[in-house]
Scaffold this active site. Sequence first.
Site, PDB file in Angstrom:
ATOM      1  N   ARG A  97      24.306 -12.465  -5.460  1.00 26.04           N
ATOM      2  CA  ARG A  97      25.126 -13.261  -5.088  1.00 26.04           C
ATOM      3  C   ARG A  97      24.569 -14.752  -5.473  1.00 26.04           C
ATOM      4  NH1 ARG A  97      23.477 -15.280  -0.859  1.00 26.04           N
ATOM      5  NH2 ARG A  97      21.509 -13.670  -0.254  1.00 26.04           N
ATOM      6  N   TYR A 138      30.126  -8.066  -8.388  1.00 27.54           N
ATOM      7  CA  TYR A 138      29.420  -7.739  -7.442  1.00 27.54           C
ATOM      8  C   TYR A 138      28.761  -8.271  -6.585  1.00 27.54           C
ATOM      9  CZ  TYR A 138      24.336  -5.732  -7.231  1.00 27.54           C
ATOM     10  OH  TYR A 138      23.046  -4.653  -6.941  1.00 27.54           O
ATOM     11  N   LYS A 153      29.885 -11.029   3.818  1.00 26.86           N
ATOM     12  CA  LYS A 153      29.264 -12.242   4.237  1.00 26.86           C
ATOM     13  C   LYS A 153      30.680 -12.953   4.396  1.00 26.86           C
ATOM     14  CE  LYS A 153      25.266  -9.579   3.257  1.00 26.86           C
ATOM     15  NZ  LYS A 153      24.159 -10.393   3.968  1.00 26.86           N
ATOM     16  N   CYS A 199      14.123  -8.983   2.880  1.00 30.93           N
ATOM     17  CA  CYS A 199      13.437  -8.917   3.758  1.00 30.93           C
ATOM     18  C   CYS A 199      13.335  -7.663   4.684  1.00 30.93           C
ATOM     19  CB  CYS A 199      13.612 -10.053   4.459  1.00 30.93           C
ATOM     20  SG  CYS A 199      13.096 -11.734   3.095  1.00 30.93           S
ATOM     21  N   ASP A 206      22.589  -5.112   8.254  1.00 27.32           N
ATOM     22  CA  ASP A 206      22.838  -6.387   7.915  1.00 27.32           C
ATOM     23  C   ASP A 206      23.764  -7.067   8.816  1.00 27.32           C
ATOM     24  OD1 ASP A 206      22.424  -7.244   5.579  1.00 27.32           O
ATOM     25  OD2 ASP A 206      24.500  -7.455   5.121  1.00 27.32           O
TER      26      ASP A 206
HETATM   27  P1  GTP Z   1      19.018  -6.941   2.162  1.00 25.23           P
HETATM   28  O1  GTP Z   1      20.028  -5.650   2.143  1.00 25.23           O
HETATM   29  O2  GTP Z   1      19.590  -8.570   1.613  1.00 25.23           O
HETATM   30  O3  GTP Z   1      20.373  -8.153   3.271  1.00 25.23           O
HETATM   31  O4  GTP Z   1      17.841  -6.660   2.518  1.00 25.23           O
HETATM   32  P2  GTP Z   1      17.750  -5.736   3.530  1.00 25.23           P
HETATM   33  O5  GTP Z   1      16.687  -7.343   4.914  1.00 25.23           O
HETATM   34  O6  GTP Z   1      18.138  -5.194   3.883  1.00 25.23           O
HETATM   35  O7  GTP Z   1      15.800  -5.814   3.034  1.00 25.23           O
HETATM   36  P3  GTP Z   1      15.432  -3.639   2.808  1.00 25.23           P
HETATM   37  O8  GTP Z   1      14.768  -3.228   3.892  1.00 25.23           O
HETATM   38  O9  GTP Z   1      16.092  -4.011   1.962  1.00 25.23           O
HETATM   39  O10 GTP Z   1      13.975  -4.560   1.966  1.00 25.23           O
HETATM   40  C1  GTP Z   1      14.035  -5.130   0.712  1.00 25.23           C
HETATM   41  C2  GTP Z   1      12.114  -5.116   0.675  1.00 25.23           C
HETATM   42  O11 GTP Z   1      11.173  -5.631   1.379  1.00 25.23           O
HETATM   43  C3  GTP Z   1      12.136  -3.613   0.429  1.00 25.23           C
HETATM   44  O12 GTP Z   1      11.877  -3.150  -1.232  1.00 25.23           O
HETATM   45  C4  GTP Z   1      11.195  -2.940   1.047  1.00 25.23           C
HETATM   46  O13 GTP Z   1      10.710  -2.025   0.475  1.00 25.23           O
HETATM   47  C5  GTP Z   1      10.805  -4.381   1.122  1.00 25.23           C
HETATM   48  N1  GTP Z   1      10.691  -4.318   2.790  1.00 25.23           N
HETATM   49  C6  GTP Z   1      10.824  -3.553   3.675  1.00 25.23           C
HETATM   50  N2  GTP Z   1      10.372  -3.464   4.964  1.00 25.23           N
HETATM   51  C7  GTP Z   1       9.222  -3.679   4.772  1.00 25.23           C
HETATM   52  C8  GTP Z   1       7.764  -3.616   5.536  1.00 25.23           C
HETATM   53  O14 GTP Z   1       8.124  -2.855   7.225  1.00 25.23           O
HETATM   54  N3  GTP Z   1       6.738  -3.969   5.069  1.00 25.23           N
HETATM   55  C9  GTP Z   1       6.824  -4.656   3.182  1.00 25.23           C
HETATM   56  N4  GTP Z   1       5.363  -4.594   3.040  1.00 25.23           N
HETATM   57  N5  GTP Z   1       7.490  -4.336   2.797  1.00 25.23           N
HETATM   58  C10 GTP Z   1       9.008  -3.846   3.660  1.00 25.23           C
HETATM   59  C1  SPV Z   2      22.395 -10.387   0.871  1.00 27.71           C
HETATM   60  O1  SPV Z   2      22.200 -10.599   0.093  1.00 27.71           O
HETATM   61  O2  SPV Z   2      22.083 -10.830   2.190  1.00 27.71           O
HETATM   62  C2  SPV Z   2      22.907  -8.983   0.803  1.00 27.71           C
HETATM   63  C3  SPV Z   2      23.502  -8.472  -0.344  1.00 27.71           C
HETATM   64  O3  SPV Z   2      23.153  -8.239   1.891  1.00 27.71           O
HETATM   65  S1  SPV Z   2      25.236  -9.114  -0.744  1.00 27.71           S
HETATM   66  O4  SPV Z   2      26.036  -7.967   0.370  1.00 27.71           O
HETATM   67  O5  SPV Z   2      25.026  -9.373  -1.754  1.00 27.71           O
HETATM   68  O6  SPV Z   2      24.637 -10.264  -0.283  1.00 27.71           O
HETATM   69 MN    MN Z   3      21.987  -9.449   4.069  1.00 29.34          MN
END
Ligand code: GTP
Ligand code: SPV
Ligand code: MN
Length: 599
Positions: free
Chosen positions: A69, A211, A220, A264, A287
């Site tokens: 983004r 993207y 979003k 996160c 999400d």
């Molecule tokens: P968006 O799709 O961008 O909204 O991200 P998200 O909030 O769904 O995050 P996602 O679960 O994809 O995790 C993002 C990164 O954080 C990855 O590299 C994971 O491996 C790492 N991660 C997720 N949960 C944990 C955790 O409990 N501990 C640690 N250390 N890392 C974590």
């Molecule tokens: C985020 O950035 O929080 C995502 C990926 O879930 S995107 O759909 O590109 O915004």
């Molecule tokens: Mn997201």
Amino acid sequence: MTRNKKLAAWVEEMAALTTPDRVYWCDGSKEEYDRVMKIAVDEGVSIPLNDKTLPGCYHFRSDPTDVARVENRTYIASRTQDEAGPTNNWIDPVELKKIMTDLYRGCMKGRVMYVIPFSMGPIGSPISKIGVEITDSPYVVTNMHIMTRVGTRVLEILGKDGDFIPCMHSVGKPLAPGETDNGLWPCAPLDKKYISHFPEEHTIWSFGSGYGGNALLGKKCLALRIASVIAREEGWLAEHMLILGITSPQGEKRYIAGAFPSACGKTNLAMLIPTVPGWKVECVGDDIAWMKFGKDGRLYAINPEAGFFGVAPGTSMQSNPNAMKTIDRNTIYTNVGLTADRNVWWEGIGYGAPGKLVDWTGKEWEEGKTDKPAAHPNARFTAPARQCPGIDPSWEDPNGVPISAFLFGGRRPSTIPLVHQSFSWNHGVFLGSIVGSEVTAAALDLAAGTVRRDPFAMLPFCGYHMGDYFRHWIEIGKKGSAGELPKIFYVNWFRKTADGKWLWPGYGENSRVLKWVFERCGGAGDAVETPIGYMPTVGAIDREGLAGVSDDDLKELLAVDREGWKKEIALIKEHYAKFGSRLPKELTDELAALEKRLA
Ligand code: GTP
Ligand code: SPV
Ligand code: MN
């Protein structure tokens, strides 16, 4: 084609402006998906993956300037800048439309204009919304097929006079006669990219990027930025939240929603497999959550999406087996590494790179020979939610699932404990308003590593003044009956030791914290009252079978770091100052009360 007058007129107007070779109306069928994907394959921008190991999967590499983004090119073009507030980019809507109309003029030359009718949420649910995306990108068409509910049934529901959210998109790369993309991801340079929202009109215009959230406009742009505006008008919540169901060994089930900033841990938590014996977690969404009050005064949530657009790096059979089993078929991979036998690989996949790869930039890559990763840190998979082995049986319930708890969190190496619970709804809104996180790779234009405030994980996704958004949350608390409102918790899986190691193992082990949250929702779970909120006693976090977290570690994870919090308060004051008179008094009161309790 459509009987809907507004839709027919809009498509005609946009076709006249962008002059595509032809206009195509999407029906959402599998046959259509295959046909549109073949166009991308024939143009050399998509590679079919190994059909023995990854049947129905495809691999895309985007342009190196178009990998996430673009927050500094994202606009909330409300009538006045004041309505967009201090956290959003703003351009006068008349001026912005003029700029973008000039960019759109002739921009689809040599391309097909696809019209994608889609539903966010189960088709026909009272919480769902209809959008129509116009795009010139086969990548967007195929991704929208997975991420939303596309097709003719949506047009039927729209009928002659039904309303929809217009989502206009172009990659911004017209083709000369005879020219093709020839293996290159089409997009426009950064200074021509615009991701624009017109909140009063409930309209989205996106130009120049192909993207993720810039281009898949249901996500979003519609489900958060525009939906947050509608939700405020109509008295509900559109949030950047995962939704999970958790069942105790006794068979009691509760639903939890959680807001963590991009990258996160939402996807990982939503798909978690508990390490605590006897507990089960099921995924409703990873999400976005749309929530409305039910007749019983409880908040009910739906996941408006139909797929996962998840971060690939770090996803492994160890960290997230449910995700790995979801993405082994019918999945689109973007910017991951490609192996010689047309399989995928990324950093943190759980095993070494099998020989020479092609990295996300298209160059030959060998493990250990370079510092550069094979997969871009924001490389993603797009996969149908129904393929998730842990999908919740109610994930498509048109009435949604009742929410018992909200979690807020972010990446905070220090100060913020593993978990604490708010004293009240307003204290919980305060916790949401102060969410901060170390910056990740999910947005292109931010320095990774620094802490930024990301209230409710909505900083890049709130379609209006953030101060008014806080006010909206306070008002929701008044609308709900006190006993039925979700309890609010702040979690932090990302504490580090002085030498930079994780203090908490995270992933499946987070179920130990979910268990305490579950218990607190039922009036159980041992807690102590501290200056920052209710916190579990060291004994209240189940550590059966958990190696590597000692009593001392857990004490550190659950300590109130008074000095750290005092520094935090200074930062919160700076953060709050931005919102001026629109900051609800309830929140300054909460801040003052916290300061007093810490003194
Ligand atoms: P968006 O799709 O961008 O909204 O991200 P998200 O909030 O769904 O995050 P996602 O679960 O994809 O995790 C993002 C990164 O954080 C990855 O590299 C994971 O491996 C790492 N991660 C997720 N949960 C944990 C955790 O409990 N501990 C640690 N250390 N890392 C974590
Ligand atoms: C985020 O950035 O929080 C995502 C990926 O879930 S995107 O759909 O590109 O915004
Ligand atoms: Mn997201």
